[in-house]
Design a protein around this motif. Structure first.
Motif, PDB file in Angstrom:
ATOM      1  N   GLU A 131      24.075  67.536 129.138  1.00  0.00           N
ATOM      2  CA  GLU A 131      23.012  66.537 128.920  1.00  0.00           C
ATOM      3  C   GLU A 131      22.051  66.459 130.097  1.00  0.00           C
ATOM      4  N   TRP A 132      22.577  66.565 131.312  1.00  0.00           N
ATOM      5  CA  TRP A 132      21.718  66.500 132.502  1.00  0.00           C
ATOM      6  C   TRP A 132      20.770  67.692 132.551  1.00  0.00           C
ATOM      7  N   GLN A 133      21.263  68.889 132.191  1.00  0.00           N
ATOM      8  CA  GLN A 133      20.424  70.085 132.177  1.00  0.00           C
ATOM      9  C   GLN A 133      19.373  70.010 131.075  1.00  0.00           C
ATOM     10  N   VAL A 134      19.764  69.477 129.918  1.00  0.00           N
ATOM     11  CA  VAL A 134      18.797  69.301 128.834  1.00  0.00           C
ATOM     12  C   VAL A 134      17.683  68.347 129.270  1.00  0.00           C
ATOM     13  N   PHE A 135      18.069  67.290 129.943  1.00  0.00           N
ATOM     14  CA  PHE A 135      17.088  66.299 130.409  1.00  0.00           C
ATOM     15  C   PHE A 135      16.123  66.916 131.426  1.00  0.00           C
ATOM     16  N   LEU A 136      16.672  67.617 132.423  1.00  0.00           N
ATOM     17  CA  LEU A 136      15.852  68.150 133.516  1.00  0.00           C
ATOM     18  C   LEU A 136      14.991  69.334 133.097  1.00  0.00           C
ATOM     19  N   TYR A 137      15.550  70.239 132.314  1.00  0.00           N
ATOM     20  CA  TYR A 137      14.875  71.506 132.028  1.00  0.00           C
ATOM     21  C   TYR A 137      14.202  71.572 130.664  1.00  0.00           C
ATOM     22  N   ILE A 138      14.490  70.609 129.790  1.00  0.00           N
ATOM     23  CA  ILE A 138      13.863  70.599 128.474  1.00  0.00           C
ATOM     24  C   ILE A 138      13.018  69.347 128.265  1.00  0.00           C
ATOM     25  N   SER A 139      13.659  68.186 128.339  1.00  0.00           N
ATOM     26  CA  SER A 139      12.973  66.929 128.011  1.00  0.00           C
ATOM     27  C   SER A 139      11.839  66.609 128.979  1.00  0.00           C
ATOM     28  N   VAL A 140      12.148  66.655 130.281  1.00  0.00           N
ATOM     29  CA  VAL A 140      11.130  66.297 131.278  1.00  0.00           C
ATOM     30  C   VAL A 140       9.931  67.248 131.248  1.00  0.00           C
ATOM     31  N   PRO A 141      10.128  68.580 131.242  1.00  0.00           N
ATOM     32  CA  PRO A 141       8.954  69.465 131.176  1.00  0.00           C
ATOM     33  C   PRO A 141       8.100  69.255 129.929  1.00  0.00           C
ATOM     34  N   LEU A 142       8.733  69.022 128.776  1.00  0.00           N
ATOM     35  CA  LEU A 142       7.969  68.836 127.543  1.00  0.00           C
ATOM     36  C   LEU A 142       7.217  67.505 127.528  1.00  0.00           C
ATOM     37  N   ALA A 143       7.723  66.515 128.267  1.00  0.00           N
ATOM     38  CA  ALA A 143       7.067  65.198 128.313  1.00  0.00           C
ATOM     39  C   ALA A 143       6.265  65.013 129.602  1.00  0.00           C
ATOM     40  N   LEU A 144       6.063  66.103 130.344  1.00  0.00           N
ATOM     41  CA  LEU A 144       5.512  65.989 131.702  1.00  0.00           C
ATOM     42  C   LEU A 144       4.127  65.339 131.753  1.00  0.00           C
ATOM     43  N   LYS A 145       3.245  65.688 130.822  1.00  0.00           N
ATOM     44  CA  LYS A 145       1.894  65.107 130.857  1.00  0.00           C
ATOM     45  C   LYS A 145       1.945  63.590 130.734  1.00  0.00           C
ATOM     46  N   ALA A 146       2.775  63.106 129.825  1.00  0.00           N
ATOM     47  CA  ALA A 146       2.904  61.654 129.647  1.00  0.00           C
ATOM     48  C   ALA A 146       3.520  61.017 130.880  1.00  0.00           C
ATOM     49  N   LEU A 147       4.478  61.698 131.508  1.00  0.00           N
ATOM     50  CA  LEU A 147       5.133  61.151 132.698  1.00  0.00           C
ATOM     51  C   LEU A 147       4.169  61.086 133.876  1.00  0.00           C
ATOM     52  N   VAL A 148       3.374  62.132 134.052  1.00  0.00           N
ATOM     53  CA  VAL A 148       2.397  62.135 135.155  1.00  0.00           C
ATOM     54  C   VAL A 148       1.341  61.059 134.929  1.00  0.00           C
ATOM     55  N   SER A 149       0.864  60.943 133.685  1.00  0.00           N
ATOM     56  CA  SER A 149      -0.127  59.904 133.368  1.00  0.00           C
ATOM     57  C   SER A 149       0.447  58.513 133.645  1.00  0.00           C
ATOM     58  N   GLY A 150       1.689  58.292 133.231  1.00  0.00           N
ATOM     59  CA  GLY A 150       2.333  57.008 133.483  1.00  0.00           C
ATOM     60  C   GLY A 150       2.511  56.740 134.960  1.00  0.00           C
ATOM     61  N   GLY A 151       2.852  57.775 135.719  1.00  0.00           N
ATOM     62  CA  GLY A 151       3.015  57.614 137.169  1.00  0.00           C
ATOM     63  C   GLY A 151       1.716  57.231 137.847  1.00  0.00           C
ATOM     64  N   ILE A 152       0.627  57.865 137.438  1.00  0.00           N
ATOM     65  CA  ILE A 152      -0.684  57.550 138.029  1.00  0.00           C
ATOM     66  C   ILE A 152      -1.108  56.132 137.665  1.00  0.00           C
ATOM     67  N   LEU A 153      -0.905  55.755 136.403  1.00  0.00           N
ATOM     68  CA  LEU A 153      -1.241  54.390 135.981  1.00  0.00           C
ATOM     69  C   LEU A 153      -0.407  53.359 136.727  1.00  0.00           C
ATOM     70  N   SER A 154       0.868  53.676 136.947  1.00  0.00           N
ATOM     71  CA  SER A 154       1.749  52.754 137.668  1.00  0.00           C
ATOM     72  C   SER A 154       1.286  52.584 139.111  1.00  0.00           C
TER      73      SER A 154
END
Length: 218
Positions: A131-154
């Motif tokens: 699960e940790w590998q799926v999160f780090l190497y699959i989920s996070v990269p695929l959601a990266l644009k949304a995560l970066v946008s959220g980080g900048i807004l925060s």
């Protein structure tokens, strides 16, 4: 520019950076959990998580005083651990900024993770990923644009925090006086030229942050 001018700007950026990191970590973890898990009371919990986005900053500041004040159990624990109350400290400003910035990161993270195709994650699990590998190497990269946008807004939201910081951290020059507080004091003291300088500085930083989000989406 004098050191007196840059002091609140530097302090604002430091506090917003730390608050942004904390909001990003909490937002990613909770966003992933809420995007993939279904349980009774989920809607109620999500409403609580998003409350700081709509509550008046003074209400957030009041609640922080109640939770972290010297008369509270948690406040007494912090005094015992660190030999001083958290109120009216640099960390109080970080906590206030983190609370108000968190909902933006959480909402962006949840949206990003919800858009990830579960079949891709399941394929990685079938191939032996935990699960940790799926999160780090699959989920996070695929959601990266949304995560970066959220980080900048925060970060931008934490940079402009005023009401909760004033109530919980106070307005101590060189310690908790961020740029929004300095602007308020400059206007209150009739120093409009100094207020304008800080206002333009904040507009410039915020403009660059928001512009980076739009460029990210291109």
């Amino acid at each position: 520019m004098s050191a007196d001018f840059w002091s609140p700007v530097k302090l604002s950026i430091e506090i917003a950076f730390v608050a942004g990191i904390l909001a990003i970590i909490a937002g990613i973890l909770l966003g992933k959990w809420m995007a993939t898990c279904h349980f009774k009371g989920k809607l109620l919990l999500e409403t609580v998580l998003l409350l700081p986005l709509v509550l008046p900053p003074t209400v957030v500041g009041f609640l922080l005083i109640i939770i972290f004040g010297k008369n509270s159990v948690f406040g007494q624990l912090l005094i015992w651990l660190f030999h001083q109350p958290v109120m009216f400290t640099w960390w109080a400003a970080v906590i206030a900024s983190t609370i108000v910035a968190f909902p933006l990161m959480y909402q962006s993270a949840k949206t990003g993770f919800a858009s990830v195709d579960p079949d891709i994650e399941n394929a990685a699990r079938i191939d032996g990923a935990n699960e940790w590998q799926v999160f780090l190497y699959i989920s996070v990269p695929l959601a990266l644009k949304a995560l970066v946008s959220g980080g900048i807004l925060s970060f931008t939201r934490a940079l402009g925090e005023f009401g909760a910081t004033l109530m919980f951290a106070g307005n101590i020059p060189g310690k908790t006086q961020t740029t929004p507080l300095a602007i308020y004091m400059a206007i209150d003291g009739g120093n409009m030229s100094l207020a304008w300088a800080w206002v333009l500085c904040m507009i410039g930083i915020s403009f660059l942050m928001l512009l980076s989000i739009h460029l990210l989406k291109v």
